[in-house]
Design an enzyme around this catalytic site. Structure first.
Site, PDB file in Angstrom:
ATOM      1  N   LYS A 201       1.258  -1.221   0.252  1.00 58.22           N
ATOM      2  CA  LYS A 201      -0.051  -0.240  -0.169  1.00 58.22           C
ATOM      3  C   LYS A 201       0.761   1.267   0.239  1.00 58.22           C
ATOM      4  CE  LYS A 201      -3.544   3.030   3.129  1.00 58.22           C
ATOM      5  NZ  LYS A 201      -4.093   2.864   3.734  1.00 58.22           N
TER       6      LYS A 201
ATOM      7  N   ASP B 278      -2.491   9.595   3.601  1.00 56.61           N
ATOM      8  CA  ASP B 278      -3.648   9.825   3.654  1.00 56.61           C
ATOM      9  C   ASP B 278      -4.312  10.767   4.659  1.00 56.61           C
ATOM     10  OD1 ASP B 278      -5.747   8.490   4.819  1.00 56.61           O
ATOM     11  OD2 ASP B 278      -5.809   7.148   5.567  1.00 56.61           O
TER      12      ASP B 278
ATOM     13  N   LYS C   6      -9.967  12.322   8.130  1.00 55.12           N
ATOM     14  CA  LYS C   6      -9.915  12.831   9.554  1.00 55.12           C
ATOM     15  C   LYS C   6      -9.215  13.557  10.454  1.00 55.12           C
ATOM     16  CE  LYS C   6      -6.615   8.439   8.351  1.00 55.12           C
ATOM     17  NZ  LYS C   6      -6.796   7.402   8.807  1.00 55.12           N
TER      18      LYS C   6
ATOM     19  N   ARG D 251      -8.114  -0.256   0.972  1.00 51.25           N
ATOM     20  CA  ARG D 251      -8.581  -1.313   0.110  1.00 51.25           C
ATOM     21  C   ARG D 251      -9.076  -1.491  -1.591  1.00 51.25           C
ATOM     22  NH1 ARG D 251     -12.295  -1.804   5.078  1.00 51.25           N
ATOM     23  NH2 ARG D 251     -10.933  -1.133   5.917  1.00 51.25           N
TER      24      ARG D 251
HETATM   25  N1  BES Z   1      -4.040   4.390   7.113  1.00 50.30           N
HETATM   26  C1  BES Z   1      -5.042   4.105   7.676  1.00 50.30           C
HETATM   27  C2  BES Z   1      -5.245   3.023   9.092  1.00 50.30           C
HETATM   28  C3  BES Z   1      -4.157   3.830  10.361  1.00 50.30           C
HETATM   29  C4  BES Z   1      -4.893   4.552  11.047  1.00 50.30           C
HETATM   30  C5  BES Z   1      -2.709   2.899  10.377  1.00 50.30           C
HETATM   31  C6  BES Z   1      -4.185   4.583  11.466  1.00 50.30           C
HETATM   32  C7  BES Z   1      -2.614   3.770  11.211  1.00 50.30           C
HETATM   33  C8  BES Z   1      -3.170   4.076  12.429  1.00 50.30           C
HETATM   34  C9  BES Z   1      -6.922   3.742   7.016  1.00 50.30           C
HETATM   35  O1  BES Z   1      -6.683   4.714   5.149  1.00 50.30           O
HETATM   36  C10 BES Z   1      -7.745   4.160   7.146  1.00 50.30           C
HETATM   37  O2  BES Z   1      -7.591   5.111   7.725  1.00 50.30           O
HETATM   38  N2  BES Z   1      -8.624   3.186   8.106  1.00 50.30           N
HETATM   39  C11 BES Z   1      -9.181   3.683   8.453  1.00 50.30           C
HETATM   40  C12 BES Z   1     -11.006   3.138   7.944  1.00 50.30           C
HETATM   41  C13 BES Z   1     -12.365   3.063   8.478  1.00 50.30           C
HETATM   42  C14 BES Z   1     -12.483   3.870   7.726  1.00 50.30           C
HETATM   43  C15 BES Z   1     -13.229   1.067   8.459  1.00 50.30           C
HETATM   44  C16 BES Z   1      -9.597   3.642  10.310  1.00 50.30           C
HETATM   45  O3  BES Z   1      -9.170   2.229  10.879  1.00 50.30           O
HETATM   46  O4  BES Z   1     -10.493   3.740  11.052  1.00 50.30           O
HETATM   47 ZN    ZN Z   2      -4.669   4.832   4.440  1.00 52.39          ZN
HETATM   48 MN    MN Z   3      -7.993   5.819   5.846  1.00 54.15          MN
END
Ligand code: BES
Ligand code: ZN
Ligand code: MN
Length: 498
Positions: A267, A272, A279, A353
Site C-alpha cells: 500500500k 492519507d 481525519k 483496500r
Molecule cells: N491508513 C489508515 C489506517 C491507520 C490508521 C493506520 C491509524 C495507522 C494508524 C486507513 O486508511 C484508515 O484510515 N482506515 C480506517 C478504516 C475505517 C474508515 C473503516 C480506520 O482504521 O479508521
Molecule cells: Zn490509509
Molecule cells: Mn484512510
C-alpha cells in the site's frame, strides 16, 4: 562494511572494540572469560564490586584493559543464561553499539555469537547482530540543515565462531543481515520522508533507480491513463481529489528462470487525509507513514537483489495521495473495480483496500506462486495487536503458517488472525456488490475480507502493519518492518537458509 569471522581469543584480536557478555550471579560469557583470564581477573573484580551490570541491555565500555589487545571492551548484560534468546541477544548487541556511539571505533568483534542462545545458530546470531547494529546506527538526517552530528562509522564487523566449520554459515548470516539492513534502511527512509517529498512520483523514481544497472531487476510505471484503460476505477477513485498523479509501480526480479513468482503488493498512500471523510487533526502528520507497505516491499526487493536470491519476485505498488477536493470521491459514490465488482464507498478514509483490490486483480496475470499484500490498513489492527505484532490474514493456512514461522525466525513477529463469511457479511451494500467498510466491530478482519473478494483462486496473505510499521512519540519514525519477515519468507523459499 567488511565482515569477518574468527576463532581467535577475544583478548588477542587487534580490533577497536570487543563485545563480550556477562550473566547474572557473576557468570562470564565465553568472550568475557577470555578477557578476564588475559587481564588476570579484571572483569570479575569489577563485577564483584558492582561496577558492571549484567541486566539485559545494559552496557559498560572499559578502556585499556590490561593484557587485552583491543583498546575497548564493551561488556553487555545478558541476564539469566536460561532466558537468553534471540530477542535478548539482539538487545545486547544494540546496547553495545549504542554505547560505542561518539567513540572512534571502526572495527568491532562480537563474541556474543559464542553464547548458547535458545533456538539460534551461528548463521542467525551473525545475521541478527548485523541487523541490530544497523537498526541502532540508523539516523534520518536528510531533512536537517546545518552541520550533521558526527556518528559512529564502523568499517569492519567480526563474528566469533567456536570452530572453523562455522565460518561459512556465520559469513552468510552477516551478509544476509547486511542486505536486510539495507532494505530496512531504504524502507525507513521512504517512510520518514515527508509527504511533500515522498509523493507517488518519488516512489516511482526510487523503484526505477533501484533497477538501473541491475540485470535481474526491471521497473515499469503505469500512469493514470493506463490504469483507466485497465479499468482500475477503484484505485483511481482514491486519487481523484489530489493534483499528485497516481502511479502503479511494477518491479520484476528474475533469479530463477521461468518459476512462478512470489508477488508482494505494498500500500503506497503517500498521505492519507481521509479524503472527504476527513481525519481528525491530532497526529494526522503520521499519515505520511501510510506508504510503509510500499516501503516494506521496495525494501524487501532491495534486500533480495543484494542477496541475489535464486527466486522470482514481483513487487506491485499502487501509489496515490488521498486528499479532499472538488473532484474527490464522496461517501456513497459507487466505483467499479478492475475485477468488475462494484464498490459503494461509504467512507473515503477506507482507501487502502480500494487501491489494493485493483493491484491484486492486476497481479493475476503473473500467476503467482503466492501473493502477499502489506498495508498500514486499519486503526483497528493497532487496537487488536498493539505495536508489537503484524496481523497475518490468509485464505491459505499453510501460507499463514509459513509467514508466522518466518516472523519468529527473523525476530519480526506476526500473529495469525481469523477470516470468514460471518465477517465478510458485514461488507454488504444496499446499492453495490459490496461496501468498503464493515461497521464498527472487527475492523481489521473485515478489511482483510474485503481484499479476500479479489484473491479467489490465488494463495494469498494480507499483512496489516498499521501497528508495526512506525513508532510514535519521542522515537517517532519508521521501523523498517516487515522487511525482515518478508526477507525470511523469500530466503526460505529460495533454499538460501543453512
Ligand atoms: N491508513 C489508515 C489506517 C491507520 C490508521 C493506520 C491509524 C495507522 C494508524 C486507513 O486508511 C484508515 O484510515 N482506515 C480506517 C478504516 C475505517 C474508515 C473503516 C480506520 O482504521 O479508521
Ligand atoms: Zn490509509
Ligand atoms: Mn484512510
Amino acid at each position: 562494511m567488511k565482515y569477518f569471522t574468527t576463532t581467535s581469543n577475544a583478548s588477542r584480536r587487534a580490533v577497536d572494540c570487543v563485545i563480550v557478555g556477562i550473566y547474572e550471579r557473576n557468570k562470564l560469557g565465553t568472550g568475557a572469560s577470555e578477557i578476564d583470564a588475559a587481564s588476570k581477573g579484571h572483569l570479575l573484580r569489577l563485577l564483584k564490586s558492582g561496577d558492571l551490570s549484567s541486566a539485559p541491555g545494559r552496557c559498560t565500555v572499559l578502556t585499556a584493559v590490561p593484557g587485552v589487545k583491543a583498546p575497548r571492551v564493551a561488556v553487555v548484560g545478558l541476564g539469566k543464561p536460561a532466558k537468553l534468546n534471540a530477542t535478548v541477544y539482539k538487545k545486547a548487541v544494540a546496547a553495545a553499539v549504542a554505547a560505542l556511539d561518539g567513540s572512534k571505533t571502526k572495527q568491532v568483534l562480537n563474541t556474543l555469537t559464542l553464547e548458547s542462545v535458545a533456538d539460534s545458530s551461528p548463521y542467525y546470531l551473525a545475521r541478527h547482530a548485523v541487523e541490530a547494529m544497523g537498526d541502532t546506527l540508523y539516523r534520518f538526517t536528510e531533512m536537517k540543515s546545518g552541520r550533521k552530528k558526527k556518528q559512529l562509522a564502523l568499517s569492519a564487523w567480526g563474528s566469533s565462531i567456536a570452530k572453523r566449520g562455522d565460518a561459512a554459515k556465520a559469513t552468510r548470516g552477516a551478509e544476509h543481515g547486511d542486505a536486510i539492513m539495507h532494505g530496512m534502511n531504504l524502507a525507513k527512509d521512504l517512510g520518514n520522508l515527508p509527504a511533500n517529498v515522498c509523493t507517488p512520483s518519488y516512489l516511482a523514481r526510487t523503484a526505477k533507480k533501484l533497477a538501473a544497472g541491475n540485470g535481474r531487476l526491471t521497473t515499469q510505471i503505469l500512469s493514470e491513463a493506463e490504469m483507466k484503460r485497465l479499468g482500475m476505477g477503484s484505485l483511481l477513485s482514491v486519487t481523484a481529489g489530489t493534483v499528485e498523479p497516481g502511479k502503479l509501480i511494477v518491479m520484476k526480479y528474475k533469479g530463477a528462470g521461468s518459476d512462478a513468482p512470489v508477488v508482494l503488493v505494498g500500500k503506497g498512500v503517500t498521505f492519507d487525509t481521509g479524503g472527504i471523510s476527513l481525519k481528525p487533526g491530532p497526529a494526522m502528520d503520521e499519515m505520511k507513514f501510510d506508504m510503509c507497505g510500499a516501503a516494506g516491499v521496495i525494501g524487501t526487493m532491495a534486500a533480495v537483489a543484494l542477496m541475489k536470491l535464486p527466486i522470482n519476485l514481483n513487487v506491485l505498488v499502487p501509489a496515490v495521495e488521498n486528499m479532499p477536493g472538488g473532484k474527490a470521491t464522496k461517501p456513497g459514490d459507487i466505483v467499479k473495480s478492475m475485477s468488475g465488482q462494484t464498490i459503494e464507498v461509504l467512507n473515503t478514509d477506507a482507501e487502502g483496500r480500494l487501491i489494493l483490490c485493483d493491484a491484486l486483480t492486476y497481479a493475476r496475470r503473473f500467476k503467482p506462486a503466492a501473493i502477499i499484500d502489506i498495508a498500514t490498513l486499519t486503526g483497528a489492527c493497532v487496537i487488536a495487536l498493539g505495536k508489537h505484532r503484524t496481523a497475518i490474514f490468509s485464505n491459505d493456512d499453510s501460507l499463514a503458517d509459513e509467514i508466522f514461522a518466518a516472523g519468529n525466525s527473523a525476530e519480526d513477529r506476526g500473529w495469525h488472525m481469523p477470516m470468514g463469511e460471518e465477517y465478510a457479511a458485514q461488507l454488504k451494500s444496499n446499492f453495490a456488490d459490496m461496501a468498503n467498510i464493515g461497521g464498527p466491530t472487527g475492523g481489521a478482519v473485515t478489511a482483510a475480507c474485503f481484499l479476500g473478494k479479489y484473491t479467489d483462486g490465488m494463495s494469498w496473505a494480507h499483512l496489516d502493519i498499521a501497528g508495526t510499521a512506525w513508532r510514535s512519540g519521542a522515537k517517532k519514525g519508521a521501523s523498517g518492518r516487515p522487511v525482515p519477515m518478508l526477507s525470511e519468507v523469500l530466503l526460505a523459499r529460495a533454499g538460501a537458509l543453512p
